[in-house]
Design a protein around this motif. Sequence first.
Motif, mmCIF file in Angstrom:
data_model
loop_
_atom_site.group_PDB
_atom_site.id
_atom_site.type_symbol
_atom_site.label_atom_id
_atom_site.label_comp_id
_atom_site.label_asym_id
_atom_site.label_seq_id
_atom_site.Cartn_x
_atom_site.Cartn_y
_atom_site.Cartn_z
ATOM 1 N N PHE A 31 0.834 -1.202 0.000
ATOM 2 C CA PHE A 31 0.000 0.000 0.000
ATOM 3 C C PHE A 31 0.873 1.257 0.000
ATOM 4 O O PHE A 31 0.630 2.196 -0.768
ATOM 5 C CB PHE A 31 -0.915 -0.032 1.225
ATOM 6 N N ALA A 32 1.906 1.274 0.827
ATOM 7 C CA ALA A 32 2.821 2.412 0.883
ATOM 8 C C ALA A 32 3.547 2.590 -0.444
ATOM 9 O O ALA A 32 3.717 3.717 -0.914
ATOM 10 C CB ALA A 32 3.826 2.238 2.018
ATOM 11 N N GLN A 33 3.951 1.493 -1.062
ATOM 12 C CA GLN A 33 4.626 1.557 -2.347
ATOM 13 C C GLN A 33 3.701 2.127 -3.421
ATOM 14 O O GLN A 33 4.108 2.917 -4.256
ATOM 15 C CB GLN A 33 5.137 0.178 -2.764
ATOM 16 N N ALA A 34 2.437 1.718 -3.390
ATOM 17 C CA ALA A 34 1.458 2.224 -4.353
ATOM 18 C C ALA A 34 1.258 3.726 -4.181
ATOM 19 O O ALA A 34 1.145 4.470 -5.163
ATOM 20 C CB ALA A 34 0.142 1.490 -4.191
ATOM 21 N N ILE A 35 1.232 4.193 -2.947
ATOM 22 C CA ILE A 35 1.066 5.617 -2.689
ATOM 23 C C ILE A 35 2.288 6.385 -3.201
ATOM 24 O O ILE A 35 2.160 7.444 -3.830
ATOM 25 C CB ILE A 35 0.842 5.887 -1.186
ATOM 26 N N LYS A 36 3.477 5.859 -2.969
ATOM 27 C CA LYS A 36 4.700 6.526 -3.392
ATOM 28 C C LYS A 36 4.787 6.607 -4.911
ATOM 29 O O LYS A 36 5.295 7.592 -5.463
ATOM 30 C CB LYS A 36 5.929 5.785 -2.875
ATOM 31 N N SER A 37 4.313 5.613 -5.624
ATOM 32 C CA SER A 37 4.465 5.575 -7.068
ATOM 33 C C SER A 37 3.297 6.205 -7.811
ATOM 34 O O SER A 37 3.345 6.358 -9.020
ATOM 35 C CB SER A 37 4.651 4.128 -7.541
ATOM 36 N N GLU A 38 2.260 6.602 -7.109
ATOM 37 C CA GLU A 38 1.073 7.204 -7.741
ATOM 38 C C GLU A 38 1.344 8.663 -8.052
ATOM 39 O O GLU A 38 1.623 9.460 -7.155
ATOM 40 C CB GLU A 38 -0.135 7.081 -6.799
#
Length: 40
Positions: A31-38
């Motif tokens: 989830f954190a990775q998805a937020i960072k890459s969005e």
Amino acid sequence: MDDEDNSSLTLHDALDDKLRVHYFKGYLAAFAQAIKSEPF
């Protein structure tokens, strides 16, 4: 993972839920990775 009704477990064993902790750590990391890459 649903051992809360298992009366043969001690409290310590019931709270020592490594499988659930591992699952949620992986979920939150993804989830954190998805937020960072969005791109916002």
